[in-house]
Design a protein around this motif. Structure first.
Motif, mmCIF file in Angstrom:
data_model
loop_
_atom_site.group_PDB
_atom_site.id
_atom_site.type_symbol
_atom_site.label_atom_id
_atom_site.label_comp_id
_atom_site.label_asym_id
_atom_site.label_seq_id
_atom_site.Cartn_x
_atom_site.Cartn_y
_atom_site.Cartn_z
ATOM 1 N N VAL A 69 0.861 -1.181 0.000
ATOM 2 C CA VAL A 69 0.000 0.000 0.000
ATOM 3 C C VAL A 69 0.894 1.227 0.000
ATOM 4 N N TYR A 70 0.434 2.277 -0.660
ATOM 5 C CA TYR A 70 1.230 3.493 -0.813
ATOM 6 C C TYR A 70 0.444 4.667 -0.254
ATOM 7 N N VAL A 71 1.096 5.464 0.586
ATOM 8 C CA VAL A 71 0.432 6.526 1.334
ATOM 9 C C VAL A 71 1.185 7.827 1.125
ATOM 10 N N LEU A 72 0.425 8.885 0.836
ATOM 11 C CA LEU A 72 0.990 10.224 0.719
ATOM 12 C C LEU A 72 0.788 10.957 2.041
ATOM 13 N N ASP A 73 1.877 11.411 2.642
ATOM 14 C CA ASP A 73 1.833 12.167 3.892
ATOM 15 C C ASP A 73 2.210 13.600 3.551
ATOM 16 N N ASN A 74 1.211 14.480 3.527
ATOM 17 C CA ASN A 74 1.396 15.827 3.012
ATOM 18 C C ASN A 74 1.214 16.850 4.119
ATOM 19 N N ASN A 75 2.295 17.537 4.492
ATOM 20 C CA ASN A 75 2.221 18.606 5.474
ATOM 21 C C ASN A 75 2.028 19.932 4.760
ATOM 22 N N LEU A 76 1.014 20.675 5.155
ATOM 23 C CA LEU A 76 0.725 21.949 4.509
ATOM 24 C C LEU A 76 1.672 23.029 5.017
ATOM 25 N N PRO A 77 1.830 24.114 4.247
ATOM 26 C CA PRO A 77 2.696 25.221 4.699
ATOM 27 C C PRO A 77 2.304 25.703 6.090
ATOM 28 N N GLY A 78 3.319 25.968 6.888
ATOM 29 C CA GLY A 78 3.067 26.423 8.254
ATOM 30 C C GLY A 78 3.082 25.303 9.270
ATOM 31 N N GLN A 79 2.979 24.045 8.787
ATOM 32 C CA GLN A 79 3.031 22.917 9.701
ATOM 33 C C GLN A 79 4.487 22.540 9.976
ATOM 34 N N THR A 80 4.720 21.877 11.090
ATOM 35 C CA THR A 80 6.058 21.412 11.455
ATOM 36 C C THR A 80 5.996 19.928 11.725
ATOM 37 N N PRO A 81 6.831 19.091 11.116
ATOM 38 C CA PRO A 81 7.826 19.499 10.127
ATOM 39 C C PRO A 81 7.192 19.739 8.756
ATOM 40 N N THR A 82 7.955 20.328 7.859
ATOM 41 C CA THR A 82 7.440 20.616 6.525
ATOM 42 C C THR A 82 7.746 19.501 5.531
ATOM 43 N N ASN A 83 8.493 18.481 5.969
ATOM 44 C CA ASN A 83 8.800 17.377 5.061
ATOM 45 C C ASN A 83 7.534 16.642 4.659
ATOM 46 N N GLN A 84 7.505 16.225 3.399
ATOM 47 C CA GLN A 84 6.383 15.477 2.863
ATOM 48 C C GLN A 84 6.924 14.217 2.202
ATOM 49 N N TYR A 85 6.211 13.115 2.378
ATOM 50 C CA TYR A 85 6.721 11.827 1.940
ATOM 51 C C TYR A 85 5.653 11.006 1.234
ATOM 52 N N ILE A 86 6.114 10.046 0.450
ATOM 53 C CA ILE A 86 5.292 8.925 0.025
ATOM 54 C C ILE A 86 5.878 7.685 0.694
ATOM 55 N N TYR A 87 5.012 6.923 1.354
ATOM 56 C CA TYR A 87 5.427 5.721 2.064
ATOM 57 C C TYR A 87 4.951 4.471 1.328
ATOM 58 N N ALA A 88 5.658 3.387 1.532
ATOM 59 C CA ALA A 88 5.226 2.067 1.086
ATOM 60 C C ALA A 88 5.153 1.147 2.296
ATOM 61 N N PHE A 89 4.113 0.306 2.345
ATOM 62 C CA PHE A 89 3.940 -0.683 3.397
ATOM 63 C C PHE A 89 3.783 -2.054 2.756
ATOM 64 N N ASN A 90 4.382 -3.064 3.356
ATOM 65 C CA ASN A 90 4.217 -4.450 2.928
ATOM 66 C C ASN A 90 3.005 -5.025 3.652
ATOM 67 N N LEU A 91 2.014 -5.487 2.887
ATOM 68 C CA LEU A 91 0.755 -5.934 3.491
ATOM 69 C C LEU A 91 0.799 -7.357 4.035
ATOM 70 N N ASN A 92 1.931 -8.022 3.961
ATOM 71 C CA ASN A 92 2.043 -9.352 4.547
ATOM 72 C C ASN A 92 2.272 -9.246 6.054
ATOM 73 N N GLY A 93 1.636 -10.144 6.816
ATOM 74 C CA GLY A 93 1.895 -10.201 8.242
ATOM 75 C C GLY A 93 0.776 -9.624 9.074
ATOM 76 N N THR A 94 1.065 -9.451 10.349
ATOM 77 C CA THR A 94 0.104 -8.923 11.311
ATOM 78 C C THR A 94 0.005 -7.408 11.141
ATOM 79 N N PRO A 95 -1.017 -6.782 11.725
ATOM 80 C CA PRO A 95 -1.083 -5.324 11.673
ATOM 81 C C PRO A 95 0.189 -4.645 12.193
ATOM 82 N N ALA A 96 0.766 -5.180 13.257
ATOM 83 C CA ALA A 96 1.992 -4.588 13.804
ATOM 84 C C ALA A 96 3.146 -4.736 12.812
ATOM 85 N N GLN A 97 3.228 -5.897 12.150
ATOM 86 C CA GLN A 97 4.290 -6.103 11.160
ATOM 87 C C GLN A 97 4.097 -5.195 9.946
ATOM 88 N N ILE A 98 2.845 -4.989 9.546
ATOM 89 C CA ILE A 98 2.569 -4.085 8.434
ATOM 90 C C ILE A 98 3.013 -2.670 8.797
#
Length: 220
Positions: A1-30
């Motif tokens: 699964v791929y997730v966009l984490d978007n911080n708007l201007p004025g928020q801290t931190p200002t870094n923005q990322y796209i994440y990938a998660f491996n869907l195999n395993g338990t919720p904690a492992q994911i």
């Protein structure tokens, strides 16, 4: 699964990322499998001006193992583009890949992105549902997915209207089998104090007749 984490201007931190998660395993492992596969670059001039770029839409092409995103920078045109991550080139984004690091990045339509918003892809085109608060524009745009053409507007919701009288545009998706582009609009009452639920609507744009029809509206 791929997730966009978007911080708007004025928020801290200002870094923005796209994440990938491996869907195999338990919720904690994911949750523990999270990998950053893209970091939105923030030019120094943007930081000085307090205006930050936004990667505001992602779309997965599962047939070709590619992830597209829409990145808009109102201040630095060269930091505005359609990005495409080749997910097969990195174990961060595909557990079957042998190499680490982030997936290979290709960029298209540098400086042509009309605004922030959603993105969709089909076998031929990339579609953007964009809002540009500086120019007061909102609409649906299209461009060849291979980067061979240019970004052009196919549905104009507003032009030069900073109060967005006709509302905003949000989601967009392509149905190439029926030559339709579906898109969502929503009212801009928090900008213009005109809360019109009729602008909360689902539309279909016909790519053959080049016309739009409202499917339903009035959603709260």
């Amino acid at each position: 699964v791929y997730v966009l984490d978007n911080n708007l201007p004025g928020q801290t931190p200002t870094n923005q990322y796209i994440y990938a998660f491996n869907l195999n395993g338990t919720p904690a492992q994911i949750a523990a499998s999270r990998q950053i596969i893209y970091t939105v670059p923030v030019p120094a001039v943007d930081v000085s001006a307090g205006t930050y770029p936004l990667a505001s839409g992602i779309a997965l092409d599962s047939a070709h193992h590619q992830l597209y995103f829409n990145q808009f920078d109102a201040l630095t045109g060269t930091n505005s583009y359609v990005g495409r991550l080749d997910l097969t080139t990195s174990s961060n984004s595909n557990v079957h890949a042998s190499s680490g690091g982030n997936p290979a990045l290709q960029i298209f339509y540098v400086g042509q992105i009309p605004g922030q918003g959603s993105i969709a892809v089909d076998g031929t085109n990339v579609y953007l549902g964009c809002i540009n608060g500086i120019a007061g524009n909102a609409g649906i745009y299209a461009a060849p997915r291979d980067g061979s053409g240019s970004v052009s507007e196919i549905v104009a919701i507003s032009k030069g209207d900073n109060t967005f009288t006709n509302g905003f545009v949000s989601g967009v998706v392509s149905d190439p089998q029926h030559h339709l582009i579906y898109y969502l609009t929503f009212n801009a009452g928090y900008v213009n104090s005109h809360f019109n639920l009729a602008q909360n609507a689902l539309w279909a744009y016909d790519t053959v007749s080049h016309t739009s029809r409202k499917i339903g509206s009035g959603y709260s």
